[in-house]
Design a protein around this motif. Structure first.
Motif, PDB file in Angstrom:
ATOM      1  N   THR A 234       2.470  -0.398  11.122  1.00  0.00           N
ATOM      2  CA  THR A 234       2.805  -1.116   9.882  1.00  0.00           C
ATOM      3  C   THR A 234       1.932  -0.674   8.706  1.00  0.00           C
ATOM      4  O   THR A 234       2.466  -0.267   7.660  1.00  0.00           O
ATOM      5  CB  THR A 234       2.698  -2.634  10.105  1.00  0.00           C
ATOM      6  OG1 THR A 234       3.576  -3.003  11.167  1.00  0.00           O
ATOM      7  CG2 THR A 234       3.080  -3.391   8.834  1.00  0.00           C
ATOM      8  N   PRO A 235       0.589  -0.749   8.813  1.00  0.00           N
ATOM      9  CA  PRO A 235      -0.213  -0.303   7.662  1.00  0.00           C
ATOM     10  C   PRO A 235      -0.040   1.169   7.336  1.00  0.00           C
ATOM     11  O   PRO A 235      -0.074   1.566   6.157  1.00  0.00           O
ATOM     12  CB  PRO A 235      -1.655  -0.615   8.089  1.00  0.00           C
ATOM     13  CG  PRO A 235      -1.618  -0.781   9.554  1.00  0.00           C
ATOM     14  CD  PRO A 235      -0.266  -1.302   9.886  1.00  0.00           C
ATOM     15  N   LEU A 236       0.153   2.004   8.370  1.00  0.00           N
ATOM     16  CA  LEU A 236       0.372   3.429   8.102  1.00  0.00           C
ATOM     17  C   LEU A 236       1.685   3.641   7.367  1.00  0.00           C
ATOM     18  O   LEU A 236       1.772   4.471   6.446  1.00  0.00           O
ATOM     19  CB  LEU A 236       0.358   4.218   9.412  1.00  0.00           C
ATOM     20  CG  LEU A 236      -1.003   4.370  10.109  1.00  0.00           C
ATOM     21  CD1 LEU A 236      -0.866   5.182  11.391  1.00  0.00           C
ATOM     22  CD2 LEU A 236      -2.024   5.027   9.187  1.00  0.00           C
ATOM     23  N   GLY A 237       2.698   2.888   7.781  1.00  0.00           N
ATOM     24  CA  GLY A 237       3.981   2.992   7.096  1.00  0.00           C
ATOM     25  C   GLY A 237       3.882   2.551   5.645  1.00  0.00           C
ATOM     26  O   GLY A 237       4.430   3.197   4.731  1.00  0.00           O
ATOM     27  N   VAL A 238       3.163   1.425   5.427  1.00  0.00           N
ATOM     28  CA  VAL A 238       2.963   0.947   4.058  1.00  0.00           C
ATOM     29  C   VAL A 238       2.172   1.965   3.252  1.00  0.00           C
ATOM     30  O   VAL A 238       2.468   2.237   2.075  1.00  0.00           O
ATOM     31  CB  VAL A 238       2.236  -0.416   4.076  1.00  0.00           C
ATOM     32  CG1 VAL A 238       1.813  -0.821   2.653  1.00  0.00           C
ATOM     33  CG2 VAL A 238       3.132  -1.488   4.681  1.00  0.00           C
ATOM     34  N   ILE A 243       1.867   5.841  -1.016  1.00  0.00           N
ATOM     35  CA  ILE A 243       1.496   7.165  -1.535  1.00  0.00           C
ATOM     36  C   ILE A 243       2.709   7.868  -2.141  1.00  0.00           C
ATOM     37  O   ILE A 243       2.622   8.524  -3.189  1.00  0.00           O
ATOM     38  CB  ILE A 243       0.865   8.014  -0.411  1.00  0.00           C
ATOM     39  CG1 ILE A 243      -0.528   7.454  -0.070  1.00  0.00           C
ATOM     40  CG2 ILE A 243       0.754   9.470  -0.818  1.00  0.00           C
ATOM     41  CD1 ILE A 243      -1.162   8.086   1.124  1.00  0.00           C
ATOM     42  N   SER A 244       3.851   7.712  -1.489  1.00  0.00           N
ATOM     43  CA  SER A 244       5.084   8.303  -2.038  1.00  0.00           C
ATOM     44  C   SER A 244       5.417   7.688  -3.392  1.00  0.00           C
ATOM     45  O   SER A 244       5.825   8.397  -4.335  1.00  0.00           O
ATOM     46  CB  SER A 244       6.259   8.071  -1.068  1.00  0.00           C
ATOM     47  OG  SER A 244       6.016   8.715   0.155  1.00  0.00           O
ATOM     48  N   GLN A 245       5.220   6.372  -3.502  1.00  0.00           N
ATOM     49  CA  GLN A 245       5.482   5.691  -4.777  1.00  0.00           C
ATOM     50  C   GLN A 245       4.493   6.144  -5.847  1.00  0.00           C
ATOM     51  O   GLN A 245       4.860   6.376  -7.011  1.00  0.00           O
ATOM     52  CB  GLN A 245       5.370   4.174  -4.563  1.00  0.00           C
ATOM     53  CG  GLN A 245       5.682   3.355  -5.807  1.00  0.00           C
ATOM     54  CD  GLN A 245       7.143   3.470  -6.231  1.00  0.00           C
ATOM     55  OE1 GLN A 245       8.011   3.782  -5.416  1.00  0.00           O
ATOM     56  NE2 GLN A 245       7.412   3.258  -7.523  1.00  0.00           N
ATOM     57  N   ILE A 246       3.205   6.290  -5.425  1.00  0.00           N
ATOM     58  CA  ILE A 246       2.192   6.774  -6.376  1.00  0.00           C
ATOM     59  C   ILE A 246       2.539   8.179  -6.854  1.00  0.00           C
ATOM     60  O   ILE A 246       2.441   8.508  -8.052  1.00  0.00           O
ATOM     61  CB  ILE A 246       0.791   6.753  -5.720  1.00  0.00           C
ATOM     62  CG1 ILE A 246       0.302   5.303  -5.552  1.00  0.00           C
ATOM     63  CG2 ILE A 246      -0.220   7.541  -6.551  1.00  0.00           C
ATOM     64  CD1 ILE A 246      -0.969   5.173  -4.754  1.00  0.00           C
ATOM     65  N   ILE A 273       1.065  -0.794 -11.929  1.00  0.00           N
ATOM     66  CA  ILE A 273       1.729  -0.414 -10.664  1.00  0.00           C
ATOM     67  C   ILE A 273       0.722   0.235  -9.718  1.00  0.00           C
ATOM     68  O   ILE A 273       0.678  -0.044  -8.513  1.00  0.00           O
ATOM     69  CB  ILE A 273       2.907   0.539 -10.936  1.00  0.00           C
ATOM     70  CG1 ILE A 273       4.045  -0.215 -11.647  1.00  0.00           C
ATOM     71  CG2 ILE A 273       3.432   1.141  -9.642  1.00  0.00           C
ATOM     72  CD1 ILE A 273       5.162   0.688 -12.160  1.00  0.00           C
ATOM     73  N   MET A 274      -0.122   1.142 -10.271  1.00  0.00           N
ATOM     74  CA  MET A 274      -1.111   1.821  -9.440  1.00  0.00           C
ATOM     75  C   MET A 274      -2.086   0.821  -8.798  1.00  0.00           C
ATOM     76  O   MET A 274      -2.442   0.934  -7.626  1.00  0.00           O
ATOM     77  CB  MET A 274      -1.903   2.836 -10.273  1.00  0.00           C
ATOM     78  CG  MET A 274      -1.127   4.067 -10.724  1.00  0.00           C
ATOM     79  SD  MET A 274      -0.405   5.009  -9.363  1.00  0.00           S
ATOM     80  CE  MET A 274       1.292   4.494  -9.488  1.00  0.00           C
ATOM     81  N   ASN A 275      -2.536  -0.152  -9.596  1.00  0.00           N
ATOM     82  CA  ASN A 275      -3.465  -1.160  -9.067  1.00  0.00           C
ATOM     83  C   ASN A 275      -2.857  -1.934  -7.901  1.00  0.00           C
ATOM     84  O   ASN A 275      -3.513  -2.183  -6.881  1.00  0.00           O
ATOM     85  CB  ASN A 275      -3.872  -2.135 -10.180  1.00  0.00           C
ATOM     86  CG  ASN A 275      -4.890  -1.523 -11.128  1.00  0.00           C
ATOM     87  OD1 ASN A 275      -5.650  -0.639 -10.744  1.00  0.00           O
ATOM     88  ND2 ASN A 275      -4.903  -1.991 -12.383  1.00  0.00           N
ATOM     89  N   LYS A 276      -1.577  -2.338  -8.069  1.00  0.00           N
ATOM     90  CA  LYS A 276      -0.902  -3.093  -6.994  1.00  0.00           C
ATOM     91  C   LYS A 276      -0.737  -2.239  -5.730  1.00  0.00           C
ATOM     92  O   LYS A 276      -0.978  -2.701  -4.614  1.00  0.00           O
ATOM     93  CB  LYS A 276       0.456  -3.576  -7.482  1.00  0.00           C
ATOM     94  CG  LYS A 276       0.372  -4.690  -8.522  1.00  0.00           C
ATOM     95  CD  LYS A 276       1.753  -5.119  -8.980  1.00  0.00           C
ATOM     96  CE  LYS A 276       1.660  -6.220 -10.034  1.00  0.00           C
ATOM     97  NZ  LYS A 276       2.996  -6.607 -10.522  1.00  0.00           N
ATOM     98  N   LEU A 277      -0.310  -0.966  -5.944  1.00  0.00           N
ATOM     99  CA  LEU A 277      -0.115  -0.079  -4.795  1.00  0.00           C
ATOM    100  C   LEU A 277      -1.432   0.208  -4.078  1.00  0.00           C
ATOM    101  O   LEU A 277      -1.509   0.172  -2.837  1.00  0.00           O
ATOM    102  CB  LEU A 277       0.534   1.226  -5.241  1.00  0.00           C
ATOM    103  CG  LEU A 277       2.015   1.163  -5.620  1.00  0.00           C
ATOM    104  CD1 LEU A 277       2.475   2.493  -6.221  1.00  0.00           C
ATOM    105  CD2 LEU A 277       2.871   0.819  -4.402  1.00  0.00           C
ATOM    106  N   VAL A 278      -2.474   0.503  -4.854  1.00  0.00           N
ATOM    107  CA  VAL A 278      -3.789   0.791  -4.257  1.00  0.00           C
ATOM    108  C   VAL A 278      -4.312  -0.423  -3.487  1.00  0.00           C
ATOM    109  O   VAL A 278      -4.842  -0.304  -2.381  1.00  0.00           O
ATOM    110  CB  VAL A 278      -4.790   1.233  -5.347  1.00  0.00           C
ATOM    111  CG1 VAL A 278      -6.217   1.258  -4.791  1.00  0.00           C
ATOM    112  CG2 VAL A 278      -4.415   2.600  -5.883  1.00  0.00           C
ATOM    113  N   THR A 280      -2.527  -2.874  -2.168  1.00  0.00           N
ATOM    114  CA  THR A 280      -1.712  -3.065  -0.956  1.00  0.00           C
ATOM    115  C   THR A 280      -2.124  -2.088   0.143  1.00  0.00           C
ATOM    116  O   THR A 280      -2.305  -2.460   1.305  1.00  0.00           O
ATOM    117  CB  THR A 280      -0.221  -2.884  -1.277  1.00  0.00           C
ATOM    118  OG1 THR A 280       0.159  -3.833  -2.270  1.00  0.00           O
ATOM    119  CG2 THR A 280       0.634  -3.080  -0.036  1.00  0.00           C
ATOM    120  N   ILE A 281      -2.271  -0.805  -0.257  1.00  0.00           N
ATOM    121  CA  ILE A 281      -2.664   0.218   0.727  1.00  0.00           C
ATOM    122  C   ILE A 281      -4.044  -0.086   1.291  1.00  0.00           C
ATOM    123  O   ILE A 281      -4.290   0.016   2.500  1.00  0.00           O
ATOM    124  CB  ILE A 281      -2.633   1.620   0.086  1.00  0.00           C
ATOM    125  CG1 ILE A 281      -1.184   1.999  -0.274  1.00  0.00           C
ATOM    126  CG2 ILE A 281      -3.232   2.659   1.015  1.00  0.00           C
ATOM    127  CD1 ILE A 281      -1.065   3.251  -1.113  1.00  0.00           C
TER     128      ILE A 281
END
Length: 460
Positions: A234-238, A243-246, A273-278, A280-281
């Motif tokens: 799950t975390p690897l998939g997220v 990363i693809s979204q970034i 967007i970057m802050n949210k993605l980072v 979450t990852i």
């Protein structure tokens, strides 16, 4: 002696059947061996009597040999050991007395009635100490009776020289003692073979048990691996998605910058967007790191016998976290209320195996999917250290509850249950931790275990 026994071994087995136990086979062989030895002595005495023209007395030992042959033939065809046993013991007790009588009494026969003591040894094949005592009592009565009637035997005394009479005594003592020793040697040899066979079987069983216990440990570790793999996906998939979204947002930003179309609002949106993605990852990868660390500690501890200090609540939490995938599948909530200040100076690997097997046992046997399933782990500190493990699952029937710690007992035979989980827990607690493990009933249904340990394992 062993070589001699090998020659007569087929005879010693004539009473055996396919259903005969090892103990019964030894009883059969002992009685037959006794009959053969006494028949050999009877042949010697009968021949001596014929040589000296003592025909009436000679009839007695030859009669013993004849009855023995007929009795063992009957035994071979019918396998009725009890009847043959009684016949052989009776003639071994009585015929030496009659032989003594027809030789002229105790002195003239060289104390031939002493041969009757071998019947007492033959009574050991009955396998009942009280019945053997009865035969010993009958032997004493026969000895007393032989004294009382000794005077009536004098007419049969042919007046052999004193040298012959002394020789008779020597022969009787040598043969009786030799037969008793031979019977004892046969018994000891038989017992030694059984002991060696049992020791070999025990060693094989212990080796098999070690392999099975190790397999059970690997099975619980395998469950951990399966759960860890599921949870890490799950975390690897997220992470990969993030990363693809970034990458997509970065290319979009670069394109806008190149085309001189980058506005302040677009830049702020990109940063958000970057802050949210980072974030979450980072959160997901932190979960994965925690999970891997937990798995690493537990897997190492399960195969280590090192003693060290550890926080019990945190350690149990790590074990629970490692089984989160299986617990989620059955919708199981685990409440760990162990005092966070309890530090143990003990063997974490043993505690890992105990709680891993308890949790797996509840998952496999106690719970169905789609129910409000709960496991409660708590502690009590008195003059001893008590840990309670309870689930509100199906519980166990009164028919099975007394067997749950037995090796290889399982209600899931053929469904993945080995029957070793609780047996391993019991041995770990009682033998390696020096504590006790008791089963508890949980109201209104469910099953629990009470682990009582010495308070000295608590640090401080």
């Amino acid at each position: 002696m062993n070589k001699y026994l090998n020659y007569i071994l087929p005879l010693l087995n004539i009473a055996d059947t396919s259903n005969s136990t090892d103990a019964e086979k030894r009883q059969h062989g002992f009685l037959i061996y006794m009959g053969l030895l006494m028949s050999t002595g009877g042949l010697l005495w009968g021949t001596l009597c014929l040589y000296h023209d003592i025909y009436i007395a000679a009839i007695v030992p030859y009669t013993y040999i004849l009855i023995t042959i007929l009795n063992f033939t009957y035994l071979y065809f019918t396998k009725n050991f009890q009847s043959s046993q009684n016949i052989q013991i009776i003639i071994s007790l009585l015929l030496p007395f009659f032989f003594q009588f027809f030789l002229g009494g105790f002195v003239a026969s060289g104390g031939n009635v002493l041969w009757s003591v071998i019947a007492v040894f033959g009574s050991f094949t009955i396998g009942d100490k009280r019945k053997s005592l009865v035969w010993l009592f009958l032997f004493f009565l026969l000895m007393i009776f032989s004294v009382l009637v000794d005077a009536y035997a004098k007419p049969y005394d042919i007046g052999l020289p004193q040298g012959y009479i002394i020789g008779f005594f020597v022969i009787n003592f040598i043969f009786v003692i030799g037969i008793i020793f031979s019977l004892y040697y046969y018994y000891v040899s038989s017992e030694e073979k059984v002991r060696l066979a049992l020791q070999e079987s025990l060693e094989k069983l212990e080796e098999t048990q070690k392999v099975l216990i190790e397999s059970e440990k690997m099975a619980s570790l395998g469950s951990l691996v399966s759960g860890i793999a599921h949870e890490i996906n799950t975390p690897l998939g997220v992470g990969l998605t993030g990363i693809s979204q970034i990458d997509h947002e970065l290319k979009k930003l670069e394109s806008n910058y190149t085309k001189d179309m980058l506005t302040e609002e677009a830049l702020k949106a990109y940063i958000s967007i970057m802050n949210k993605l980072v974030q979450t990852i980072r959160d997901r990868l932190n979960n994965a790191v925690t999970l891997v660390k937990s798995f690493k500690d537990i897997s190492v501890d399960q195969h280590s016998e090192d003693q060290r200090e550890f926080n019990l609540k945190q350690y149990v939490d790590s074990i629970i976290f490692s089984f989160q995938a299986q617990l989620n599948d059955k919708q199981v909530k685990v409440n760990n209320t162990i005092d966070d200040s309890i530090i143990l100076d003990s063997y974490p690997g043993i505690f890992s195996q105990i709680f891993s097997n308890l949790i797996l046992n509840s998952i496999k046997h106690a719970f169905d999917e789609g129910e409000d399933n709960i496991i409660n782990i708590s502690m009590e500190l008195t003059d001893q250290f008590i840990i309670s493990y309870k689930d509100n699952g199906k519980g166990i029937s009164s028919e099975h509850e007394k067997k749950i710690f037995d090796p290889f007992f399982t209600t899931k035979r053929g469904q993945g249950g080995s029957g070793l989980g609780l047996h391993i827990i019991y041995n770990l607690i009682t033998q390696q931790l020096g504590g006790t493990l008791k089963r508890m009933k949980v109201s209104p249904h469910g099953l629990g275990f009470k682990i009582t340990l010495d308070r000295s394992i608590i640090k401080g």
